[in-house]
Enzyme design. Sequence first.
Site, PDB file in Angstrom:
ATOM      1  N   THR A 181      40.579  44.514  57.525  1.00 12.05           N
ATOM      2  CA  THR A 181      40.138  44.833  56.178  1.00 12.05           C
ATOM      3  C   THR A 181      38.638  44.584  56.079  1.00 12.05           C
ATOM      4  O   THR A 181      38.111  43.680  56.734  1.00 12.05           O
ATOM      5  CB  THR A 181      40.933  44.017  55.132  1.00 12.05           C
ATOM      6  OG1 THR A 181      40.483  44.366  53.829  1.00 12.05           O
ATOM      7  CG2 THR A 181      40.807  42.518  55.309  1.00 12.05           C
ATOM      8  N   GLU A 326      45.996  41.365  53.030  1.00 19.58           N
ATOM      9  CA  GLU A 326      46.430  40.014  53.414  1.00 19.58           C
ATOM     10  C   GLU A 326      47.828  39.680  52.888  1.00 19.58           C
ATOM     11  O   GLU A 326      48.372  38.631  53.211  1.00 19.58           O
ATOM     12  CB  GLU A 326      45.438  38.971  52.832  1.00 19.58           C
ATOM     13  CG  GLU A 326      44.056  38.965  53.460  1.00 19.58           C
ATOM     14  CD  GLU A 326      43.090  39.963  52.812  1.00 19.58           C
ATOM     15  OE1 GLU A 326      43.564  40.959  52.212  1.00 19.58           O
ATOM     16  OE2 GLU A 326      41.879  39.762  52.901  1.00 19.58           O
ATOM     17  N   LYS A 436      35.551  49.778  45.599  1.00 17.07           N
ATOM     18  CA  LYS A 436      36.723  50.481  46.118  1.00 17.07           C
ATOM     19  C   LYS A 436      36.666  51.941  45.703  1.00 17.07           C
ATOM     20  O   LYS A 436      36.828  52.272  44.542  1.00 17.07           O
ATOM     21  CB  LYS A 436      38.009  49.833  45.634  1.00 17.07           C
ATOM     22  CG  LYS A 436      39.135  50.154  46.593  1.00 17.07           C
ATOM     23  CD  LYS A 436      40.309  49.262  46.390  1.00 17.07           C
ATOM     24  CE  LYS A 436      41.073  49.087  47.676  1.00 17.07           C
ATOM     25  NZ  LYS A 436      42.344  48.421  47.459  1.00 17.07           N
ATOM     26  N   TRP A 441      37.354  50.525  51.040  1.00 16.84           N
ATOM     27  CA  TRP A 441      36.275  49.621  50.641  1.00 16.84           C
ATOM     28  C   TRP A 441      34.898  50.054  51.129  1.00 16.84           C
ATOM     29  O   TRP A 441      34.750  50.558  52.231  1.00 16.84           O
ATOM     30  CB  TRP A 441      36.523  48.231  51.205  1.00 16.84           C
ATOM     31  CG  TRP A 441      37.679  47.503  50.631  1.00 16.84           C
ATOM     32  CD1 TRP A 441      38.818  47.134  51.277  1.00 16.84           C
ATOM     33  CD2 TRP A 441      37.823  47.013  49.285  1.00 16.84           C
ATOM     34  NE1 TRP A 441      39.644  46.460  50.419  1.00 16.84           N
ATOM     35  CE2 TRP A 441      39.064  46.365  49.193  1.00 16.84           C
ATOM     36  CE3 TRP A 441      37.004  47.062  48.152  1.00 16.84           C
ATOM     37  CZ2 TRP A 441      39.523  45.770  48.016  1.00 16.84           C
ATOM     38  CZ3 TRP A 441      37.455  46.474  46.979  1.00 16.84           C
ATOM     39  CH2 TRP A 441      38.702  45.843  46.919  1.00 16.84           C
TER      40      TRP A 441
HETATM   41  P1  AMP Z   1      43.198  46.181  50.208  1.00 18.70           P
HETATM   42  O1  AMP Z   1      43.217  44.941  51.008  1.00 18.70           O
HETATM   43  O2  AMP Z   1      42.261  47.195  50.745  1.00 18.70           O
HETATM   44  O3  AMP Z   1      44.563  46.726  50.004  1.00 18.70           O
HETATM   45  O4  AMP Z   1      42.623  45.822  48.772  1.00 18.70           O
HETATM   46  C1  AMP Z   1      43.165  44.803  47.990  1.00 18.70           C
HETATM   47  C2  AMP Z   1      42.384  44.673  46.717  1.00 18.70           C
HETATM   48  O5  AMP Z   1      42.466  45.892  45.968  1.00 18.70           O
HETATM   49  C3  AMP Z   1      42.894  43.608  45.774  1.00 18.70           C
HETATM   50  O6  AMP Z   1      42.409  42.325  46.117  1.00 18.70           O
HETATM   51  C4  AMP Z   1      42.348  44.099  44.443  1.00 18.70           C
HETATM   52  O7  AMP Z   1      40.985  43.777  44.285  1.00 18.70           O
HETATM   53  C5  AMP Z   1      42.465  45.615  44.588  1.00 18.70           C
HETATM   54  N1  AMP Z   1      43.740  46.112  44.018  1.00 18.70           N
HETATM   55  C6  AMP Z   1      44.886  46.400  44.674  1.00 18.70           C
HETATM   56  N2  AMP Z   1      45.840  46.850  43.833  1.00 18.70           N
HETATM   57  C7  AMP Z   1      45.284  46.851  42.596  1.00 18.70           C
HETATM   58  C8  AMP Z   1      45.749  47.201  41.286  1.00 18.70           C
HETATM   59  N3  AMP Z   1      46.968  47.676  41.061  1.00 18.70           N
HETATM   60  N4  AMP Z   1      44.888  47.028  40.267  1.00 18.70           N
HETATM   61  C9  AMP Z   1      43.633  46.566  40.458  1.00 18.70           C
HETATM   62  N5  AMP Z   1      43.126  46.243  41.663  1.00 18.70           N
HETATM   63  C10 AMP Z   1      43.943  46.369  42.722  1.00 18.70           C
END
Ligand code: AMP
Length: 536
Positions: A181, A326, A436, A441
């Site tokens: 990530t 994670e 995002k 990211w």
């Molecule tokens: P990733 O590890 O790339 O899946 O990203 C995870 C991060 O995405 C989380 O820590 C949040 O900051 C954001 N995120 C994931 N799902 C949501 C959601 N439903 N609403 C708002 N932010 C989210």
Amino acid sequence: MMEYPLLLRSILDRANELFPQKEVVSRDYTGIHRYTYADYYRRVCRLANVLRELGVKKGDRVASLAWNNHRHLELYLAVPCYGAVLHTLNLRLFSEQLAYVINHAEDSVIFVDEDLLPLLDGIKEKLGGVRHFVVMTDRRELPATSLSPVHAYEELIASASDNFDFSRDLDEYTPAAMCYTTATTGDPKGVIYTHRGLYLHSMCLGMADSLALSEEDTLLPIVPMFHVNAWGTPFACTWFGSKQVLPGSRPDIKVICDLIVEEKVSLAAGVPTVWMGLLALHRKARYDFSSVRGFVCGGSAAPKSLIQAFDKEVGAPILHAYGMTETTPLVFASKPKSYMKDWPEDKIYDQIAKQGLLVPGLEMKVVDEEGRDVAWDGKQMGELLLRGPWIAKEYYKDPERSMSAFAGGWLHTSDIVTVDEEGFVNIADRSKDLIKSGGEWISSVDLENIIMSHPDVQEAAVIAIPDEKWMERPAACVVLQEDRRGQVEYEDITNFLQGKVAKWWLPDKIIVVDEIPKTSVGKFDKKMLRQRYAGG
Ligand code: AMP
């Protein structure tokens, strides 16, 4: 009697024994490919024999650079059930990052889709540790490549035996899969998923109050299989005997809509950007989505207006969920409690636009800067901390970053949240300095550092600005060197960034400012910048 280990082998066996005639549909390069779980099982056995022939040992990392397709699904179970670790490579990483993660994970073999070969060709000098490349293609002959030694997946599969005795002799804590990530700054961070974690997470996807995934479902994952294992859906679907529809290479929104209709998809999973695209196309083309019971939406916040539009115009609800790389990823699912159904409609929508309730099996804490629990009043904000059987305990071979992110045995998410009286969690802010965009990211800190190496730039701070299609896009607030003020254009900065970062990282806006506001400790005050330039 020995304790019964929770192994992914159960998933493979059950699909083969109980659902041999259920289908896996895959959009391949040459058309739609269909086969059954019985066919799937045979090919997974063959693939395990291929791994052995390629000299893969237990615990070795085997990488995939692939779209959502049936061959990728074969790797999903063959590699971990063989005892190796499937490292799903993110095809959106730019070349230095891709080389870094392959070397950091010490991948021994890479399985690559034919149209992604150029990504590896471009970094082949840096891949000295990779012993074999296997190209996944429908064609008879291999596409041109400078990689070596290189094999054709279908040829290897064709000459392997149908039988493979998957070992029962694995500890349930054995690593099964891994993903990297993007970090706020520096190299990407690796996360390991164990057999046990994936097993329990798959069970959770079947719970009625999470996704209620079952044999009756036909699931279309648009979320990539390299992004937190397509949110764990391939494992759960195979286990439950659900029909899977895999959309293949570069599916556009029309391809997705057509697949939903033609294959009678009941659940589809993707980021808000995908669902906004579907809504826009549906408004023009009027699809029949009557087979769909839900559009799972995660990765970024699902806007309330989107949730409402899906109910009213598309005819199937957005199922809002939250998770992280994670966390395997499911953490929160937003579904009104039974008594909330009597609430005024607008209040219900406000509720489900929140990220939702913690799923069974996990524990959470929300703490202020002093580490004290915040009140569950929907107002007080704190950082979300998580732990549980499918929450990572560390970053792979990264003690320093693990120490801070997993201090005290909790994952510190850097998501700033409120919790209301009902226990619904709402993401209010992010303390990690990342943007995002369409589910992937962008590191604002990395962008800032490169922009600040431009000779005309004195200071730069990159913030997320809201974007209708991608949810967030980067904007760079730039202070120019005194003698260059008024003489620097947008292209001067973006041309400088070309080749140093992926194209989709280029800021949409360069905002020239006189100075960057600072916090009391002298850091860029991004909150202030967001208020000024991003409306938040
Ligand atoms: P990733 O590890 O790339 O899946 O990203 C995870 C991060 O995405 C989380 O820590 C949040 O900051 C954001 N995120 C994931 N799902 C949501 C959601 N439903 N609403 C708002 N932010 C989210």
